[in-house]
Design an enzyme around this catalytic site. Structure first.
Site, PDB file in Angstrom:
ATOM      1  N   ASP A 104       0.808  -1.194  -0.026  1.00  0.00           N
ATOM      2  CA  ASP A 104      -0.079   0.126   0.044  1.00  0.00           C
ATOM      3  C   ASP A 104       0.901   1.321   0.053  1.00  0.00           C
ATOM      4  OD1 ASP A 104      -1.955   1.881   0.402  1.00  0.00           O
ATOM      5  OD2 ASP A 104      -2.589   1.057   2.367  1.00  0.00           O
ATOM      6  N   GLU A 158      -2.515   5.875 -12.711  1.00  0.00           N
ATOM      7  CA  GLU A 158      -3.889   6.019 -12.552  1.00  0.00           C
ATOM      8  C   GLU A 158      -4.309   7.408 -12.439  1.00  0.00           C
ATOM      9  OE1 GLU A 158      -3.920   3.533  -8.688  1.00  0.00           O
ATOM     10  OE2 GLU A 158      -6.107   3.164  -9.403  1.00  0.00           O
ATOM     11  N   ASP A 177     -12.247  -3.556  -8.557  1.00  0.00           N
ATOM     12  CA  ASP A 177     -13.053  -3.819  -7.444  1.00  0.00           C
ATOM     13  C   ASP A 177     -14.490  -4.063  -7.878  1.00  0.00           C
ATOM     14  OD1 ASP A 177     -11.117  -2.782  -5.115  1.00  0.00           O
ATOM     15  OD2 ASP A 177     -10.834  -1.492  -6.844  1.00  0.00           O
TER      16      ASP A 177
HETATM   17  C1  LIG Z   1      -9.029   2.608  -8.119  1.00  0.00           C
HETATM   18  N1  LIG Z   1      -8.206   1.310  -7.799  1.00  0.00           N
HETATM   19  C2  LIG Z   1      -7.366   1.078  -7.026  1.00  0.00           C
HETATM   20  N2  LIG Z   1      -6.125   1.804  -6.957  1.00  0.00           N
HETATM   21  C3  LIG Z   1      -5.077   1.696  -5.941  1.00  0.00           C
HETATM   22  N3  LIG Z   1      -5.519   0.886  -5.015  1.00  0.00           N
HETATM   23  C4  LIG Z   1      -6.697   0.047  -5.034  1.00  0.00           C
HETATM   24  C5  LIG Z   1      -7.602   0.308  -5.888  1.00  0.00           C
HETATM   25  N4  LIG Z   1      -8.506  -0.513  -5.604  1.00  0.00           N
HETATM   26  C6  LIG Z   1      -8.063  -1.095  -4.334  1.00  0.00           C
HETATM   27  N5  LIG Z   1      -7.023  -0.797  -4.117  1.00  0.00           N
HETATM   28  C7  LIG Z   1      -6.071  -1.038  -2.756  1.00  0.00           C
HETATM   29  O1  LIG Z   1      -6.570  -2.279  -2.411  1.00  0.00           O
HETATM   30  C8  LIG Z   1      -7.172  -2.320  -1.116  1.00  0.00           C
HETATM   31  C9  LIG Z   1      -8.332  -3.218  -0.836  1.00  0.00           C
HETATM   32  O2  LIG Z   1      -8.063  -4.537  -1.302  1.00  0.00           O
HETATM   33  P1  LIG Z   1      -7.251  -5.489   0.030  1.00  0.00           P
HETATM   34  O3  LIG Z   1      -7.821  -5.125   1.204  1.00  0.00           O
HETATM   35  O4  LIG Z   1      -5.956  -5.388  -0.320  1.00  0.00           O
HETATM   36  O5  LIG Z   1      -7.572  -6.767  -0.205  1.00  0.00           O
HETATM   37  C10 LIG Z   1      -7.628  -0.860  -0.977  1.00  0.00           C
HETATM   38  O6  LIG Z   1      -7.483  -0.568   0.573  1.00  0.00           O
HETATM   39  C11 LIG Z   1      -6.517  -0.131  -1.623  1.00  0.00           C
HETATM   40  O7  LIG Z   1      -5.366   0.198  -1.046  1.00  0.00           O
END
Ligand SMILES: CNc1ncnc2c1ncn2[C@@H]1O[C@H](COP(=O)(O)O)[C@@H](O)[C@H]1O
Length: 356
Positions: free
Chosen positions: A153, A214, A294
């Site tokens: 992260d 992004e 997501d």
């Molecule tokens: C726009 N898309 C994105 N860009 C950047 N980071 C993203 C994301 N979508 C999700 N996450 C990252 O993944 C975590 C959730 O999954 P996990 O708890 O790890 O399984 C989020 O807290 C974020 O840090």
């Protein structure tokens, strides 16, 4: 296969797809979050979080970066803060991908402690891996292969913590951890501090994928050159990329994980589906995997991402199948998995007449 036949949702659902960019916690459906909430509420009537179906109403998909990251900390992580809920959520996510016709999944997650610190990072990871292993051992789920990517992260991970996560990834390669990722809020953090951690991961044979360009702030030439200097195998999102860097990506033939619905609904660029950079990248040689990012937020399963490519960019049945063939080369799961996927796709090509 008849390219003249329209691409339908039954076609894209039956298409054997790989999903390579799906965050575990962001992939949990609202219904599943609701069920977890109900269980918590039954145990503790004072559980302080509101019903996820109220906080995330059924058709809401307009999560911009201003609101998006907070939903994890204020809702999803509060609900999945114990091992039972984590198992329940992980199973639900795996079933959703299987039911959508995904045949190979690389799920990604940031190993984390729970907000209440009831779980350590090791327990979190062990629980996810055990759940995947139990899922795979059920003959009902034999059509879906599942592997895991561990994510860092950005902005919330020190170089020491990054090395600890890479240690976890290396220690769990034999259980299906195949790669590492850099994700998190793209407006935060200095990516250059992860150079050694990613070099360490690569030296142990882990695949490397990076969230890339992004937002305009994370699309500076300096950041992108730093990320490319880590020698990634794949890039996610790939939105705000200057021309010379695009040329470098093409030269390296990097695999691209493109997430159309996420990018449009999160407003990661100005415009709609027709303006999405899939329209640019599809004409380049780089393999592309259409991914959900997501699906719990943006409500577009992988099959729908392929349907969107057909609807907005006129990709026909043969074009979608060709994309799937090329996406197989992107996987981190090894040659046996590639062979399996090629067999599955070959069978699909032989059977498509019955789907039209
Ligand atoms: C726009 N898309 C994105 N860009 C950047 N980071 C993203 C994301 N979508 C999700 N996450 C990252 O993944 C975590 C959730 O999954 P996990 O708890 O790890 O399984 C989020 O807290 C974020 O840090």
């Amino acid at each position: 296969m008849d390219p003249a036949q329209p691409v339908t949702s039954s076609f894209t659902k039956a298409l054997p797809k790989v999903e390579l960019h799906a965050h575990l916690s962001g992939s949990i459906s609202r219904q599943c979050l609701h069920e977890i909430w109900e269980r918590k509420r039954a145990k503790d009537p004072c559980f302080p979080i509101e019903d996820p179906l109220v906080l995330m109403p059924p058709r809401k998909v307009d999560y911009t970066l201003q609101t998006f990251f907070q939903v994890f900390s204020k809702l999803i992580y509060q609900l999945c803060d114990d091992l039972e809920s984590l198992v329940y959520a992980t199973n639900s996510v795996l079933e959703d991908f299987l039911n959508d016709g995904v045949r190979y999944l690389e799920l990604r997650t940031i190993p984390r402690t729970s907000p209440s610190s009831k779980i350590t990072k090791e327990e979190y990871l062990n629980t996810v891996l055990d759940t995947i292993s139990a899922f795979k051992s059920n003959p009902r789920n034999k059509d879906l292969s599942v592997f895991l990517i561990l994510a860092l992260d950005r902005g919330n991970t020190t170089p020491t913590q990054a090395n600890e996560i890479i240690d976890l990834a290396i220690a769990n390669k034999h259980r299906g951890v195949v790669g590492v990722d850099l994700c998190g809020n793209p407006t935060q953090g200095d990516v250059s501090i992860y150079r050694d951690a990613f070099a360490y991961a690569k030296s142990h044979g882990l695949g490397l994928t990076l969230h890339f360009a992004e937002t305009p702030t994370s699309g500076t030439r300096e950041e992108l050159q730093t990320l490319l200097s880590f020698s990634p195998d794949r890039l996610g999102h790939v939105i705000h990329v200057p021309d010379d860097i695009k040329a470098e990506i093409v030269k390296r033939g990097l695999g691209l994980e493109l997430c159309m619905s996420c990018n449009v609904h999160a407003k990661l660029f100005d415009g709609g589906f027709l303006d999405h950079h899939f329209g640019y990248w599809r004409h380049e040689e780089c393999p592309i995997a259409l991914c959900t990012d997501d699906v719990g937020f943006f409500c577009s399963p992988v099959s729908n991402e392929y349907l969107l490519a057909a609807e907005h960019f006129g990709v026909d049945q043969a074009g979608l199948v060709k994309m799937c063939w090329k996406s197989i080369d992107m996987i981190f799961g090894g040659e046996l998995e590639k062979d399996r996927l090629r067999r599955v796709l070959h069978e699909f090509e032989g059977s498509t007449g019955s789907l039209e």
